[in-house]
Design an enzyme around this catalytic site. Structure first.
Site, PDB file in Angstrom:
ATOM      1  CG  ASP A 145      -2.005   1.099   1.113  1.00  0.00           C
ATOM      2  OD1 ASP A 145      -1.717   2.160   0.516  1.00  0.00           O
ATOM      3  OD2 ASP A 145      -3.123   0.887   1.615  1.00  0.00           O
ATOM      4  CB  ALA A 179     -11.858  -4.661  -2.600  1.00  0.00           C
ATOM      5  NE  ARG A 180     -16.709  -0.426  -4.167  1.00  0.00           N
ATOM      6  CZ  ARG A 180     -17.995  -0.098  -4.076  1.00  0.00           C
ATOM      7  NH1 ARG A 180     -18.867  -0.658  -4.877  1.00  0.00           N
ATOM      8  NH2 ARG A 180     -18.393   0.777  -3.185  1.00  0.00           N
ATOM      9  CG  ASP A 183     -18.965 -10.337  -1.326  1.00  0.00           C
ATOM     10  OD1 ASP A 183     -19.965 -11.071  -1.446  1.00  0.00           O
ATOM     11  OD2 ASP A 183     -18.989  -9.253  -0.705  1.00  0.00           O
ATOM     12  CD  GLU A 214     -21.234  -6.294  -7.556  1.00  0.00           C
ATOM     13  OE1 GLU A 214     -22.098  -5.759  -6.812  1.00  0.00           O
ATOM     14  OE2 GLU A 214     -20.067  -6.469  -7.198  1.00  0.00           O
ATOM     15  CG  HIS A 271     -21.383  -6.404  -3.243  1.00  0.00           C
ATOM     16  ND1 HIS A 271     -21.133  -5.515  -4.251  1.00  0.00           N
ATOM     17  CD2 HIS A 271     -20.749  -5.895  -2.151  1.00  0.00           C
ATOM     18  CE1 HIS A 271     -20.392  -4.510  -3.799  1.00  0.00           C
ATOM     19  NE2 HIS A 271     -20.149  -4.733  -2.523  1.00  0.00           N
ATOM     20  N   GLY A 285     -20.266  -8.836   1.723  1.00  0.00           N
ATOM     21  CA  GLY A 285     -19.211  -8.559   2.689  1.00  0.00           C
ATOM     22  C   GLY A 285     -19.630  -7.646   3.826  1.00  0.00           C
TER      23      GLY A 285
END
Length: 348
Positions: free
Chosen positions: A207, A264-265, A289, A294, A314, A316
């Site tokens: 990161d 995440a995305r 997820d 979507e 999705h 999470g």
């Protein structure tokens, strides 16, 4: 300014309007505002109906017309998770002065139009960090140990064939001593790191925006992380720079038999490249997820890879605590605004 603050609680089937109303009631007597309040409740269709773009905003539920109707009668405050706060809605609601979005970012709000119409916009950061981190670890374990596949064979087909996952060739990986790479170390990624360290995993983190101490080993580049990780879990925000972050080139850097986790995305990953890597055996599995589109289309190649992919729709951030926390954060912002105090999480 009226002595009665008129509020619209545009909830849905997750953050219920009742939760918003109760949270506001809980804040008001305790902290006081000098004003009474009146809440009009509106229930939008999400998640029983998928969200999507509405006019110029993304990930919204409901229509502009029903929101405009709810904001009639000089409603000054809107608390919502998914309602489409578009330019048209803002211009049709001249009394509106505050919008609080019960999610990590107000993607369903036209921020430029809000500024033009002198509307403050707040959001609820971190409301689902713990839930998403826990779900990530659960999904990771499910993929590593073939839990859904074994369940489907035994409970769905009444077959003991799942015992083949006890053979050396088909048995899964355990977290202890496993090199696990995390892409992103924000509210979710940092929690996942702590949990994986407790399992004894060899946690590595990439990161470039985070400074200071971390749980695990910091690596200097995404390529290095990919080369060294048997499992990679994504926790980056979706930006123009991170869209398609993991494509065919990046997947080829992973050790053969690696596993990719994405809670995440979806657009962080090139889905076709992922399917290619799974079909070729380059990756042994994936746990997903979130998806490029979507809901996932019926023709998605992922459905043909059920023996290697764990898929959830999705979920999470789906915990009761998240809904309650989001409503509480939003109510506290309404209380601050009504008392003329500095807003805690404000973008406009």
């Amino acid at each position: 300014m009226s002595e009665i603050l008129r509020i619209v609680a545009a909830g849905d089937h997750f953050v219920r309007p009742r939760l918003i109303s109760e949270a506001i009631s809980g804040v008001w007597p305790r902290e006081g505002s000098g004003r009474g309040f009146l809440v009009r409740e509106l229930t939008l269709g999400w998640p029983l109906e998928p969200f999507g773009p509405v006019a110029e905003v993304d990930e919204a539920s409901g229509t502009e017309d029903e929101l405009i109707a709810a904001l009639a009668d000089d409603r000054e405050v809107l608390v919502t998770q998914m309602a489409p706060v578009t330019e048209r809605v803002l211009e049709a609601s001249p009394a509106l002065r505050l919008v609080v979005v019960c999610r990590g970012g107000p993607v369903n709000v036209n921020l430029d139009a809000a500024k033009v119409n002198d509307v403050r916009v707040c959001y609820a950061p971190g409301r689902n960090a713990a839930a998403t981190a826990e779900f990530t670890v659960g999904l990771l374990l499910a993929a590593l140990r073939r839990i859904p596949q074994a369940h489907n064979l035994l409970a769905g087909q009444r077959s003991w064939q799942g015992a083949t996952y006890y053979t050396y060739e088909h048995s899964g990986l355990e977290l202890e001593d496993l090199p696990v790479g995390l892409v992103g170390y924000g509210a979710v990624g940092s929690r996942v790191a702590r949990a994986l360290c407790a399992f004894g995993a060899q946690v590595m983190v990439y990161d470039p925006y985070v400074r200071g101490e971390i749980h695990g080993l910091r690596v200097s580049s995404l390529d290095e992380l990919l080369r060294r990780s048997r499992v990679v879990s994504l926790h980056a925000r979706l930006t123009p720079e991170t869209r398609g972050l993991i494509g065919s080139r990046e997947l080829a850097l992973l050790p053969e038999g690696a596993v990719l986790v994405n809670v995440a995305r979806g657009p962080l990953v090139d889905e076709d490249a992922l399917c290619d890597a799974l079909e070729s055996g380059r990756l042994s599995g994936a746990a997903l997820d979130t998806y490029e589109r979507e809901p996932v289309g019926a023709g998605s190649r992922l459905f043909g890879l059920a023996d290697r992919v764990v898929m959830t729709p999705h979920l999470g951030g789906a915990s009761r605590a998240v809904a309650e926390k989001a409503a509480r954060i939003a109510a506290e912002e309404v209380g601050r605004w009504a008392r003329g105090e500095t807003l805690a999480h404000c973008l406009t």
